[in-house]
Motif scaffolding. Structure first.
Motif, PDB file in Angstrom:
ATOM      1  N   VAL A  36      -7.695 -15.693  -7.027  1.00  0.00           N
ATOM      2  CA  VAL A  36      -8.079 -14.301  -7.222  1.00  0.00           C
ATOM      3  C   VAL A  36      -8.418 -13.665  -5.871  1.00  0.00           C
ATOM      4  O   VAL A  36      -9.139 -14.251  -5.067  1.00  0.00           O
ATOM      5  CB  VAL A  36      -9.298 -14.177  -8.170  1.00  0.00           C
ATOM      6  N   ALA A  37      -7.875 -12.472  -5.639  1.00  0.00           N
ATOM      7  CA  ALA A  37      -8.211 -11.684  -4.449  1.00  0.00           C
ATOM      8  C   ALA A  37      -8.672 -10.314  -4.908  1.00  0.00           C
ATOM      9  O   ALA A  37      -8.197  -9.788  -5.913  1.00  0.00           O
ATOM     10  CB  ALA A  37      -6.990 -11.557  -3.537  1.00  0.00           C
ATOM     11  N   GLN A  38      -9.603  -9.726  -4.193  1.00  0.00           N
ATOM     12  CA  GLN A  38     -10.115  -8.390  -4.506  1.00  0.00           C
ATOM     13  C   GLN A  38      -9.566  -7.414  -3.480  1.00  0.00           C
ATOM     14  O   GLN A  38      -9.576  -7.686  -2.287  1.00  0.00           O
ATOM     15  CB  GLN A  38     -11.640  -8.419  -4.455  1.00  0.00           C
ATOM     16  N   VAL A  39      -9.071  -6.263  -3.965  1.00  0.00           N
ATOM     17  CA  VAL A  39      -8.452  -5.282  -3.083  1.00  0.00           C
ATOM     18  C   VAL A  39      -9.058  -3.901  -3.342  1.00  0.00           C
ATOM     19  O   VAL A  39      -9.151  -3.466  -4.486  1.00  0.00           O
ATOM     20  CB  VAL A  39      -6.922  -5.227  -3.322  1.00  0.00           C
ATOM     21  N   ASN A  40      -9.458  -3.233  -2.267  1.00  0.00           N
ATOM     22  CA  ASN A  40      -9.987  -1.876  -2.361  1.00  0.00           C
ATOM     23  C   ASN A  40      -8.807  -0.902  -2.404  1.00  0.00           C
ATOM     24  O   ASN A  40      -8.014  -0.852  -1.471  1.00  0.00           O
ATOM     25  CB  ASN A  40     -10.878  -1.590  -1.154  1.00  0.00           C
ATOM     26  N   VAL A  41      -8.691  -0.142  -3.485  1.00  0.00           N
ATOM     27  CA  VAL A  41      -7.603   0.839  -3.622  1.00  0.00           C
ATOM     28  C   VAL A  41      -8.131   2.273  -3.613  1.00  0.00           C
ATOM     29  O   VAL A  41      -7.377   3.208  -3.851  1.00  0.00           O
ATOM     30  CB  VAL A  41      -6.768   0.584  -4.905  1.00  0.00           C
ATOM     31  N   SER A  42      -9.411   2.448  -3.298  1.00  0.00           N
ATOM     32  CA  SER A  42     -10.032   3.774  -3.383  1.00  0.00           C
ATOM     33  C   SER A  42      -9.461   4.766  -2.372  1.00  0.00           C
ATOM     34  O   SER A  42      -9.568   5.964  -2.565  1.00  0.00           O
ATOM     35  CB  SER A  42     -11.549   3.663  -3.209  1.00  0.00           C
ATOM     36  N   GLU A  43      -8.855   4.281  -1.296  1.00  0.00           N
ATOM     37  CA  GLU A  43      -8.298   5.172  -0.277  1.00  0.00           C
ATOM     38  C   GLU A  43      -6.849   5.570  -0.568  1.00  0.00           C
ATOM     39  O   GLU A  43      -6.285   6.414   0.117  1.00  0.00           O
ATOM     40  CB  GLU A  43      -8.369   4.509   1.097  1.00  0.00           C
ATOM     41  N   LEU A  44      -6.240   4.943  -1.573  1.00  0.00           N
ATOM     42  CA  LEU A  44      -4.845   5.239  -1.896  1.00  0.00           C
ATOM     43  C   LEU A  44      -4.745   6.486  -2.760  1.00  0.00           C
ATOM     44  O   LEU A  44      -5.630   6.763  -3.581  1.00  0.00           O
ATOM     45  CB  LEU A  44      -4.203   4.061  -2.627  1.00  0.00           C
ATOM     46  N   LEU A  45      -3.666   7.228  -2.598  1.00  0.00           N
ATOM     47  CA  LEU A  45      -3.401   8.382  -3.451  1.00  0.00           C
ATOM     48  C   LEU A  45      -2.948   7.906  -4.829  1.00  0.00           C
ATOM     49  O   LEU A  45      -2.436   6.790  -4.975  1.00  0.00           O
ATOM     50  CB  LEU A  45      -2.303   9.245  -2.830  1.00  0.00           C
ATOM     51  N   SER A  46      -3.096   8.751  -5.827  1.00  0.00           N
ATOM     52  CA  SER A  46      -2.615   8.411  -7.169  1.00  0.00           C
ATOM     53  C   SER A  46      -1.126   8.132  -7.117  1.00  0.00           C
ATOM     54  O   SER A  46      -0.376   8.838  -6.443  1.00  0.00           O
ATOM     55  CB  SER A  46      -2.882   9.563  -8.139  1.00  0.00           C
ATOM     56  N   GLY A  47      -0.705   7.104  -7.823  1.00  0.00           N
ATOM     57  CA  GLY A  47       0.711   6.768  -7.862  1.00  0.00           C
ATOM     58  C   GLY A  47       0.926   5.316  -8.242  1.00  0.00           C
ATOM     59  O   GLY A  47      -0.009   4.592  -8.585  1.00  0.00           O
ATOM     60  N   VAL A  48       2.174   4.902  -8.177  1.00  0.00           N
ATOM     61  CA  VAL A  48       2.559   3.534  -8.505  1.00  0.00           C
ATOM     62  C   VAL A  48       2.851   2.792  -7.207  1.00  0.00           C
ATOM     63  O   VAL A  48       3.572   3.294  -6.343  1.00  0.00           O
ATOM     64  CB  VAL A  48       3.793   3.509  -9.430  1.00  0.00           C
ATOM     65  N   TYR A  49       2.299   1.601  -7.090  1.00  0.00           N
ATOM     66  CA  TYR A  49       2.456   0.782  -5.898  1.00  0.00           C
ATOM     67  C   TYR A  49       2.980  -0.596  -6.295  1.00  0.00           C
ATOM     68  O   TYR A  49       2.711  -1.080  -7.394  1.00  0.00           O
ATOM     69  CB  TYR A  49       1.116   0.623  -5.171  1.00  0.00           C
ATOM     70  N   VAL A  50       3.697  -1.211  -5.393  1.00  0.00           N
ATOM     71  CA  VAL A  50       4.159  -2.580  -5.595  1.00  0.00           C
ATOM     72  C   VAL A  50       3.166  -3.506  -4.916  1.00  0.00           C
ATOM     73  O   VAL A  50       2.774  -3.279  -3.768  1.00  0.00           O
ATOM     74  CB  VAL A  50       5.573  -2.793  -5.010  1.00  0.00           C
ATOM     75  N   VAL A  51       2.754  -4.538  -5.631  1.00  0.00           N
ATOM     76  CA  VAL A  51       1.905  -5.579  -5.070  1.00  0.00           C
ATOM     77  C   VAL A  51       2.785  -6.810  -4.932  1.00  0.00           C
ATOM     78  O   VAL A  51       3.405  -7.257  -5.900  1.00  0.00           O
ATOM     79  CB  VAL A  51       0.699  -5.869  -5.987  1.00  0.00           C
ATOM     80  N   ARG A  52       2.830  -7.347  -3.714  1.00  0.00           N
ATOM     81  CA  ARG A  52       3.722  -8.475  -3.443  1.00  0.00           C
ATOM     82  C   ARG A  52       2.917  -9.586  -2.779  1.00  0.00           C
ATOM     83  O   ARG A  52       2.162  -9.336  -1.839  1.00  0.00           O
ATOM     84  CB  ARG A  52       4.841  -7.988  -2.535  1.00  0.00           C
TER      85      ARG A  52
END
Length: 108
Positions: free
Chosen positions: A75-91
């Motif tokens: 398990v890894a924790q990732v901060n996404v609060s700085e990203l704009l709304s949208g769809v992202y690929v996690v690789r």
């Protein structure tokens, strides 16, 4: 800046396929919560035998962030609060292959 619509359609198709894709070794990525607005947990279906790389990509395939995921920590924790709304690929890339999924981010 001009972007070829064919590239966007191809990237969108890759993202849709990524939702169900498994890595070559059968590893999958589960993202909790999805959609996310602050922090997302990246849960790997298996422990890595060596360190790997976790990347966030935008719809155009551009790597927005990258961090190390450690062996024997599924398990890894990732901060996404700085990203704009949208769809992202996690690789996740590691010595035995690659696993991908998509994450929807809803900005506050």
């Amino acid at each position: 800046h001009y972007t070829d619509l064919t590239d966007i359609r191809n990237t969108q198709a890759e993202i849709e396929e990524a939702e169900l894709a498994q890595g070559e070794d059968g590893m999958t990525i589960r993202l909790i919560p999805n959609p996310a607005s602050d922090v997302a947990l990246v849960n790997l279906s298996e422990n890595l035998t060596s360190d790997g790389t976790l990347e966030f990509l935008n719809i155009n395939g551009q790597v927005l962030s990258s961090q190390t995921v450690y062996a024997n920590r599924p398990v890894a924790q990732v901060n996404v609060s700085e990203l704009l709304s949208g769809v992202y690929v996690v690789r996740v890339k590691h010595e035995n292959g690659l696993a991908v999924n998509k994450l929807t981010v809803i900005s506050k």
